[in-house]
Design a protein around this motif. Structure first.
Motif, PDB file in Angstrom:
ATOM      1  N   ILE A 219       0.839  -1.203   0.000  1.00  0.00           N
ATOM      2  CA  ILE A 219       0.000   0.000   0.000  1.00  0.00           C
ATOM      3  C   ILE A 219       0.871   1.249   0.000  1.00  0.00           C
ATOM      4  O   ILE A 219       0.614   2.219  -0.721  1.00  0.00           O
ATOM      5  N   GLN A 220       1.936   1.250   0.806  1.00  0.00           N
ATOM      6  CA  GLN A 220       2.832   2.396   0.863  1.00  0.00           C
ATOM      7  C   GLN A 220       3.540   2.613  -0.473  1.00  0.00           C
ATOM      8  O   GLN A 220       3.734   3.756  -0.909  1.00  0.00           O
ATOM      9  N   THR A 221       3.880   1.513  -1.156  1.00  0.00           N
ATOM     10  CA  THR A 221       4.529   1.635  -2.469  1.00  0.00           C
ATOM     11  C   THR A 221       3.594   2.280  -3.475  1.00  0.00           C
ATOM     12  O   THR A 221       3.999   3.141  -4.261  1.00  0.00           O
ATOM     13  N   ASP A 224       3.485   5.932  -2.823  1.00  0.00           N
ATOM     14  CA  ASP A 224       4.712   6.597  -3.270  1.00  0.00           C
ATOM     15  C   ASP A 224       4.720   6.777  -4.784  1.00  0.00           C
ATOM     16  O   ASP A 224       5.305   7.737  -5.296  1.00  0.00           O
ATOM     17  N   LEU A 225       4.082   5.858  -5.518  1.00  0.00           N
ATOM     18  CA  LEU A 225       4.055   5.955  -6.979  1.00  0.00           C
ATOM     19  C   LEU A 225       3.197   7.109  -7.476  1.00  0.00           C
ATOM     20  O   LEU A 225       3.300   7.505  -8.636  1.00  0.00           O
ATOM     21  N   THR A 229       7.738  12.294  -9.316  1.00  0.00           N
ATOM     22  CA  THR A 229       9.188  12.199  -9.467  1.00  0.00           C
ATOM     23  C   THR A 229       9.545  11.052 -10.403  1.00  0.00           C
ATOM     24  O   THR A 229       8.917   9.999 -10.379  1.00  0.00           O
ATOM     25  N   GLN A 230      10.576  11.249 -11.233  1.00  0.00           N
ATOM     26  CA  GLN A 230      11.011  10.205 -12.157  1.00  0.00           C
ATOM     27  C   GLN A 230      11.544   9.007 -11.378  1.00  0.00           C
ATOM     28  O   GLN A 230      12.291   9.163 -10.415  1.00  0.00           O
ATOM     29  N   LYS A 231      11.141   7.802 -11.809  1.00  0.00           N
ATOM     30  CA  LYS A 231      11.487   6.592 -11.067  1.00  0.00           C
ATOM     31  C   LYS A 231      11.749   5.438 -12.030  1.00  0.00           C
ATOM     32  O   LYS A 231      11.282   5.453 -13.173  1.00  0.00           O
ATOM     33  N   PRO A 242       6.882  -6.320  -1.896  1.00  0.00           N
ATOM     34  CA  PRO A 242       6.386  -5.298  -2.821  1.00  0.00           C
ATOM     35  C   PRO A 242       7.405  -5.001  -3.920  1.00  0.00           C
ATOM     36  O   PRO A 242       8.561  -5.442  -3.852  1.00  0.00           O
ATOM     37  N   ALA A 243       6.972  -4.272  -4.923  1.00  0.00           N
ATOM     38  CA  ALA A 243       7.902  -3.840  -5.974  1.00  0.00           C
ATOM     39  C   ALA A 243       8.857  -2.791  -5.414  1.00  0.00           C
ATOM     40  O   ALA A 243       8.490  -2.015  -4.532  1.00  0.00           O
ATOM     41  N   ILE A 244      10.080  -2.778  -5.938  1.00  0.00           N
ATOM     42  CA  ILE A 244      11.094  -1.835  -5.475  1.00  0.00           C
ATOM     43  C   ILE A 244      11.387  -0.850  -6.597  1.00  0.00           C
ATOM     44  O   ILE A 244      11.672  -1.253  -7.729  1.00  0.00           O
TER      45      ILE A 244
END
Length: 253
Positions: A219-221, A224-225, A229-231, A242-244
């Motif tokens: 959920i936090q990820t 953050d998405l 910001t470019q990621k 979760p995905a990193i």
């Protein structure tokens, strides 16, 4: 007199709202101001330039050229369709992630962690099945001592108590003191059954705490998405993690 004054005021307001124009074109409506025409013309020219650039790009495009979008786009009936990536989540995780907030999940996880600590303190994990088995190493000087070695004699206890990891009294203690607690076989089985039940409960709570931790991270990820910001994705999402993503470093003011 008052009526004439009101009539004159209305005519002045009408003249102020409408732009002066020749009488023969009054039936066409209000005359457009020059600044409005310039805005409309600039917008039209900008759109035409954009369309011209797109046509040029389409004509000069190499059909054999690779671009990264090809990996997630398929051609269906002559139309490019973006493939939907499947989320690596269980139905239970998906339900919680859609209905609950990360703060609620974290609160439940902390509550589970406290219950786990309380159970561990009560059970001491002496004969817990998931615990790594301890090793007792004995050292000898000669091979003869190894061949004649007896565990019960060395530990000074009864042979029936050698396999115990706890409550293993010595022979001296057994000779001096009386046996305390339950001694009949039925009572011992009942105590062992209750202890095993508590260990099963502990195992379930540990698994639940791990699942809640993974859900909170996912959920936090996703939150953050939402940042623009470019990621770059470093690791894909799995059932247990979760995905990193690696975000572009930005200096905060």
């Amino acid at each position: 007199m008052a009526a004439a004054f009101r009539k004159a005021a209305k005519s002045r307001q009408r003249e102020h709202r409408e732009r002066s124009q020749p009488g023969f074109r009054k039936h066409l409506g209000l005359l457009e101001k020059k600044k409005d025409y310039k805005l409309r013309a600039d917008d039209y020219r900008k759109k035409q330039e954009y369309l011209r650039a797109l046509r040029k790009k389409a004509l000069e495009k190499n059909p054999d050229e690779f671009y990264y979008k090809m990996t997630r786009v398929k051609l269906q009936d002559g139309v490019h369709i973006i493939k939907e990536t499947k989320e690596e989540v269980t139905p239970e995780q998906l339900k919680l992630m859609r209905t609950q907030d990360v703060k609620y999940i974290e609160m439940k996880r902390v509550a589970e962690a406290k219950k786990i600590e309380r159970l561990k303190s009560e059970l001491h994990l002496l004969d817990f099945q998931g615990k790594q088995q301890n090793k007792h190493v004995f050292f000898f000087d000669t091979k003869k001592e190894v061949e004649q070695f007896d565990v019960a004699t060395h530990l000074q206890t009864a042979p029936e108590l050698v396999d115990r990891v706890f409550n293993r009294p010595r022979i001296e203690t057994l000779q001096k003191e009386k046996v305390k607690g339950v001694t009949n076989q039925t009572g011992l089985k009942r105590i062992a059954k209750e202890r095993q039940k508590q260990y099963n409960c502990l195992t379930q709570r540990i698994e639940r705490e791990k699942k809640l931790f993974v859900i909170a991270q996912k959920i936090q990820t996703r939150k953050d998405l939402m940042d623009k910001t470019q990621k770059v994705k470093v690791k894909k999402e799995t059932m247990n993690s979760p995905a990193i993503y690696k975000f572009q470093s930005r200096r905060k003011r």
